[in-house]
Scaffold this motif. Structure first.
Motif, PDB file in Angstrom:
ATOM      1  N   PRO A   3       1.357  11.147   0.267  1.00 47.66           N
ATOM      2  CA  PRO A   3       1.463   9.749  -0.173  1.00 47.66           C
ATOM      3  C   PRO A   3       1.028   9.576  -1.630  1.00 47.66           C
ATOM      4  CG  PRO A   3      -0.453  10.041   1.206  1.00 47.66           C
ATOM      5  CD  PRO A   3       0.240  11.378   1.175  1.00 47.66           C
ATOM      6  N   THR A   4       1.258   8.400  -2.127  1.00 47.53           N
ATOM      7  CA  THR A   4       1.011   8.138  -3.548  1.00 47.53           C
ATOM      8  C   THR A   4      -0.295   7.394  -3.773  1.00 47.53           C
ATOM      9  OG1 THR A   4       2.156   6.032  -3.417  1.00 47.53           O
ATOM     10  CG2 THR A   4       3.481   7.947  -3.987  1.00 47.53           C
ATOM     11  N   PHE A   5      -0.792   7.480  -4.985  1.00 49.97           N
ATOM     12  CA  PHE A   5      -1.902   6.628  -5.408  1.00 49.97           C
ATOM     13  C   PHE A   5      -1.702   6.301  -6.882  1.00 49.97           C
ATOM     14  CE2 PHE A   5      -4.533   9.405  -8.042  1.00 49.97           C
ATOM     15  CZ  PHE A   5      -4.041  10.662  -7.698  1.00 49.97           C
TER      16      PHE A   5
ATOM     17  N   ILE B 276      10.558  -1.465  -5.960  1.00 47.73           N
ATOM     18  CA  ILE B 276      11.401  -0.360  -5.493  1.00 47.73           C
ATOM     19  C   ILE B 276      10.928   0.226  -4.161  1.00 47.73           C
ATOM     20  CG2 ILE B 276      10.290   1.706  -6.497  1.00 47.73           C
ATOM     21  CD1 ILE B 276      13.112   2.351  -7.639  1.00 47.73           C
ATOM     22  N   CYS B 277       9.705  -0.019  -3.763  1.00 48.04           N
ATOM     23  CA  CYS B 277       9.158   0.666  -2.571  1.00 48.04           C
ATOM     24  C   CYS B 277       9.868   0.212  -1.292  1.00 48.04           C
ATOM     25  CB  CYS B 277       7.654   0.403  -2.449  1.00 48.04           C
ATOM     26  SG  CYS B 277       6.975   1.159  -0.952  1.00 48.04           S
ATOM     27  N   PRO B 278      10.534   1.128  -0.595  1.00 50.10           N
ATOM     28  CA  PRO B 278      11.236   0.728   0.629  1.00 50.10           C
ATOM     29  C   PRO B 278      10.293   0.405   1.780  1.00 50.10           C
ATOM     30  CG  PRO B 278      11.338   3.111   0.361  1.00 50.10           C
ATOM     31  CD  PRO B 278      10.666   2.569  -0.872  1.00 50.10           C
ATOM     32  N   SER B 279       9.046   0.842   1.662  1.00 51.23           N
ATOM     33  CA  SER B 279       8.091   0.607   2.744  1.00 51.23           C
ATOM     34  C   SER B 279       7.218  -0.620   2.460  1.00 51.23           C
ATOM     35  CB  SER B 279       7.221   1.848   2.919  1.00 51.23           C
ATOM     36  OG  SER B 279       6.463   1.790   4.084  1.00 51.23           O
TER      37      SER B 279
ATOM     38  N   PHE C 255       1.803   4.775   5.757  1.00 45.26           N
ATOM     39  CA  PHE C 255       3.162   4.263   5.917  1.00 45.26           C
ATOM     40  C   PHE C 255       4.062   4.670   4.759  1.00 45.26           C
ATOM     41  CE2 PHE C 255       1.841   0.440   8.753  1.00 45.26           C
ATOM     42  CZ  PHE C 255       1.597   1.320   9.804  1.00 45.26           C
ATOM     43  N   CYS C 256       3.588   5.561   3.912  1.00 45.31           N
ATOM     44  CA  CYS C 256       4.393   6.001   2.765  1.00 45.31           C
ATOM     45  C   CYS C 256       5.523   6.899   3.248  1.00 45.31           C
ATOM     46  CB  CYS C 256       3.491   6.750   1.790  1.00 45.31           C
ATOM     47  SG  CYS C 256       4.359   7.366   0.353  1.00 45.31           S
ATOM     48  N   TRP C 257       6.730   6.602   2.832  1.00 49.27           N
ATOM     49  CA  TRP C 257       7.876   7.428   3.223  1.00 49.27           C
ATOM     50  C   TRP C 257       7.906   8.731   2.408  1.00 49.27           C
ATOM     51  CZ3 TRP C 257      12.936   4.073   3.524  1.00 49.27           C
ATOM     52  CH2 TRP C 257      12.722   2.956   4.337  1.00 49.27           C
ATOM     53  N   GLU C 258       7.092   8.792   1.385  1.00 47.33           N
ATOM     54  CA  GLU C 258       7.096   9.950   0.482  1.00 47.33           C
ATOM     55  C   GLU C 258       8.458  10.126  -0.180  1.00 47.33           C
ATOM     56  OE1 GLU C 258       5.459  13.108   2.827  1.00 47.33           O
ATOM     57  OE2 GLU C 258       3.715  11.919   3.356  1.00 47.33           O
ATOM     58  N   CYS C 259       9.067   9.000  -0.483  1.00 45.33           N
ATOM     59  CA  CYS C 259      10.381   9.058  -1.148  1.00 45.33           C
ATOM     60  C   CYS C 259      10.200   9.261  -2.652  1.00 45.33           C
ATOM     61  CB  CYS C 259      11.154   7.774  -0.892  1.00 45.33           C
ATOM     62  SG  CYS C 259      10.418   6.309  -1.664  1.00 45.33           S
ATOM     63  N   TYR C 260       9.032   8.902  -3.164  1.00 44.01           N
ATOM     64  CA  TYR C 260       8.676   9.058  -4.580  1.00 44.01           C
ATOM     65  C   TYR C 260       9.513   8.209  -5.518  1.00 44.01           C
ATOM     66  CZ  TYR C 260       6.037  12.762  -2.474  1.00 44.01           C
ATOM     67  OH  TYR C 260       5.191  13.452  -1.642  1.00 44.01           O
ATOM     68  N   SER C 261      10.147   7.174  -4.964  1.00 41.38           N
ATOM     69  CA  SER C 261      10.873   6.251  -5.835  1.00 41.38           C
ATOM     70  C   SER C 261       9.913   5.584  -6.814  1.00 41.38           C
ATOM     71  CB  SER C 261      11.567   5.168  -5.004  1.00 41.38           C
ATOM     72  OG  SER C 261      12.447   5.744  -4.101  1.00 41.38           O
ATOM     73  N   CYS C 262       8.728   5.234  -6.331  1.00 43.47           N
ATOM     74  CA  CYS C 262       7.765   4.550  -7.202  1.00 43.47           C
ATOM     75  C   CYS C 262       7.277   5.501  -8.293  1.00 43.47           C
ATOM     76  CB  CYS C 262       6.592   4.022  -6.390  1.00 43.47           C
ATOM     77  SG  CYS C 262       5.694   5.299  -5.497  1.00 43.47           S
ATOM     78  N   VAL C 263       7.069   6.758  -7.919  1.00 39.18           N
ATOM     79  CA  VAL C 263       6.591   7.747  -8.890  1.00 39.18           C
ATOM     80  C   VAL C 263       7.605   7.891 -10.023  1.00 39.18           C
ATOM     81  CG1 VAL C 263       5.894  10.144  -9.196  1.00 39.18           C
ATOM     82  CG2 VAL C 263       5.401   8.982  -7.060  1.00 39.18           C
TER      83      VAL C 263
HETATM   84 FE1  SF4 Z   1       6.762   3.431  -1.416  1.00 42.38          FE
HETATM   85 FE2  SF4 Z   1       8.247   5.672  -1.588  1.00 42.38          FE
HETATM   86 FE3  SF4 Z   1       6.256   5.191  -3.312  1.00 42.38          FE
HETATM   87 FE4  SF4 Z   1       5.676   5.788  -0.779  1.00 42.38          FE
HETATM   88  S1  SF4 Z   1       6.670   7.137  -2.287  1.00 42.38           S
HETATM   89  S2  SF4 Z   1       4.712   4.181  -1.993  1.00 42.38           S
HETATM   90  S3  SF4 Z   1       7.367   4.751   0.288  1.00 42.38           S
HETATM   91  S4  SF4 Z   1       8.165   4.007  -3.116  1.00 42.38           S
END
Ligand code: SF4
Ligand code: SF4
Length: 151
Positions: A2-4, A19-22, A41-49
């Motif tokens: 997950p992200t921080f 952008i976060c889908p979750s 609950f992070c999808w680990e999609c890394y869209s936010c990153v």
């Molecule tokens: Fe949201 Fe995806 Fe970032 Fe997780 S990695 S916080 S689901 S955008």
């Protein structure tokens, strides 16, 4: 993983929130900085990153499978059209991976309703929507019948 958010880098622009889908990236009302409200609950999609213009978001593995002390950084370079991931292992080894990215302007993707409705035959086709034209090929590759037998 997950992200921080590094709060000292974040300027509160809210792109990660959008952008976060979750829907777990929120802006702290007091400090006006983003934070991940629920890493589980992070999808680990890394869209936010990838979207963060300040490179303020990192990812961190759960301690049960990723030993403490490792690090993952991302660098998005729109001028070069690339995104790079830098992995630092706990023993000091560093690996870097660079990939091309597609930077599609906001609002430039057509919605399904902008396309003509498919005809009834499409339901019986093995093709997905807009295949093969969207793949820029005349037809999809297929195994010759001789290699398509069940064993
Ligand atoms: Fe949201 Fe995806 Fe970032 Fe997780 S990695 S916080 S689901 S955008
Ligand atoms: Fe902060 Fe980056 Fe999120 Fe903007 S996108 S609010 S700078 S963490």
């Amino acid at each position: 993983m997950p992200t921080f958010v590094y709060m000292t880098r974040c300027d509160g622009c809210g792109q990660c929130v959008d952008i976060c889908p979750s829907d777990i990236m929120h802006i702290d009302r007091t400090y006006r900085r983003a934070y991940n409200i629920e890493p589980n609950f992070c999808w680990e999609c890394y869209s936010c990153v990838k979207a963060c213009p300040q490179h303020a978001i990192d990812v961190r593995g759960y301690a049960d499978f990723a030993p403490l002390g490792h690090k993952v950084r991302v660098l998005r370079e729109e001028e070069k059209g690339s995104i790079s991931w830098k992995i630092r292992y706990r023993d000091g080894r560093v690996k870097e991976f660079t990939f091309p990215i597609r930077t599609t302007p906001w609002g430039s993707i057509k919605s399904p309703s902008d396309y003509e409705a498919p005809d009834a035959d499409a339901l019986n086709s093995a093709m997905l929507a807009h295949e093969p034209t969207a793949l820029k090929v005349e037809k999809l590759p297929a195994l010759p019948p001789s290699r398509n037998k069940q064993v």
